[in-house]
Design an enzyme around this catalytic site. Sequence first.
Site, PDB file in Angstrom:
ATOM      1  N   SER A 253       6.993   3.621 -11.129  1.00 22.49           N
ATOM      2  CA  SER A 253       6.169   3.315 -10.235  1.00 22.49           C
ATOM      3  C   SER A 253       4.997   3.785 -10.007  1.00 22.49           C
ATOM      4  CB  SER A 253       6.541   3.234  -8.744  1.00 22.49           C
ATOM      5  OG  SER A 253       6.574   4.759  -8.206  1.00 22.49           O
ATOM      6  N   LYS A 254       3.987   3.409  -9.204  1.00 23.00           N
ATOM      7  CA  LYS A 254       2.603   3.957  -9.187  1.00 23.00           C
ATOM      8  C   LYS A 254       2.324   5.532  -9.321  1.00 23.00           C
ATOM      9  CE  LYS A 254      -0.096   0.084  -7.733  1.00 23.00           C
ATOM     10  NZ  LYS A 254       0.642  -0.829  -6.566  1.00 23.00           N
ATOM     11  N   ARG A 255       3.435   6.024  -8.455  1.00 23.90           N
ATOM     12  CA  ARG A 255       3.360   7.493  -8.591  1.00 23.90           C
ATOM     13  C   ARG A 255       3.476   8.410  -9.710  1.00 23.90           C
ATOM     14  NH1 ARG A 255       8.613   9.908  -7.539  1.00 23.90           N
ATOM     15  NH2 ARG A 255      10.019   8.158  -7.511  1.00 23.90           N
ATOM     16  N   GLY A 257       2.004   7.769 -12.341  1.00 24.62           N
ATOM     17  CA  GLY A 257       0.746   7.595 -12.980  1.00 24.62           C
ATOM     18  C   GLY A 257       0.511   6.096 -13.405  1.00 24.62           C
TER      19      GLY A 257
END
Length: 482
Positions: A253-255, A257
């Site tokens: 997911s976005k967390r 990177g």
Amino acid sequence: MSEVRVRFAPSPTGDPHVGNIRTALFNYLYARHTGGKFIVRIEDTDQVRLKEGSDKAIFDSLRWLGLSWDEGPDKGGDFAPYRQSERLDLYKKHAFELVEKGMAYFCFCSSERLENMRQVQEAAKKAPMYDRKCLSLTSEEIKTKIAAGEPYVIRLKVPRDGMTEFDDLIRGRVVFENNVIDDQVLLKSDGFPTYHLACIIDDHYMKITHVIRAEEWISSTPKHIILYNAFGWEPPKFAHLPMVLAPDRSKLSKRHGATGVKQFAGLGYLPEALVNYLAFLGWAPQDEREIFSLEGLGKEFELERVNKAGAVFDINKLDWYNGYYIRHITTADLAKRVLPFLEKANIKTEYNDYLVETTALIQERMKSLQEAPELLDFFFMEPEYEKELLIPKKSDIETTKKALVKCREVLSELQVWEHDALEAALRKAATDMSLKSGQILWPLRSALTGKSASPGAFEVTLVLGKEACLKRIDKALEKLSA
Ligand code: GLU
């Protein structure tokens, strides 16, 4: 066997994520491998999650990667429209048809009632399931409620016993107990279909032969099969792709990177590298080869060779592919791709021979296009640096000044502006002055580049040209005298 038809069916909820694009790629490759058709369908029936501009982001990402489609919203095709919001009547008609057949039913329960039910079930550690209250309504009651304008949804009547099974092309036999399958809402109170209804109606009418999608959809598949059976339609074949995981094995997911395709483009990854890397996320060819063009992948790709286990997204491997493709495309091509990154960094240039010559000097060392401005800026503007940079470790300010004066002389007098002549003249100068070559080449190179690391002194001198070199040497001498 009839022609293979596969589809990529994204919901327009933002910049497509590498996980989604891996799904698109595998569909594309399967179509190319089998000589079939690759269809893009926009699943935009969940009005709450829509994000403006996502369609464009999806199409741009597919185009950037070279994944061309045979039918789709912009292209048309025999089964248009390919955007679900333009097919609402079809879904509605079919939902009512199922009610008539006794395979689906109206439900008038309020969201409060459903929410309470969910909470009670959750507290009892039971899976949330609709309790079928509205299934017992008489047709009179239903008529009255509808006439009174009460909002309703249409729910699928899932058989309460038995199992729903299918053969997944990747996972083998998959079996679900029907009693854990909720009476899925098919048509919402706003008249929009849910994903499940729209998806299977479209897959049926668009003559999709293989549904290749991420594993997270596998629990939807029994609902889909029950729906196919309810309509009396033949279901397509299913292939559920392994999840794309972060290095800690959680869902990527976005967390973790960058995950969006546009983000990767902005970070200077080449589409060839991303395609090649993504193809290996859950798939591998029969042999050890790792480098494949999109076309090569199409020849090689087989669903039988897709793994079941989750595939870990490894940015180092992507970087490795990126470096490989940067080194292997032509310098002229690389220069074209570098240009927008220079522009973004306010380095003024255009596509010309000088840009190609300078790019050639960094092609071997560059790992991403994003590094180009940092590696090339001094070719386009006078460098800024501290005078200490000019003085090599085993030298001093006076020796450095003398070395630079000598360099100036050598460059001014050099008859042929080419590598061997330049190297010979500079090495001779060092010997004549009883200096180590580093004592002369370091000050020269750093005067020209303003950097401690750059391509070599000879290469930089030659590309920069006599006039610019002399000017920069003068500037360096000024610094040393200040
Ligand atoms: N619209 C779904 C998605 O966003 C499609 C799932 C499927 O391929 O059936 O991924």
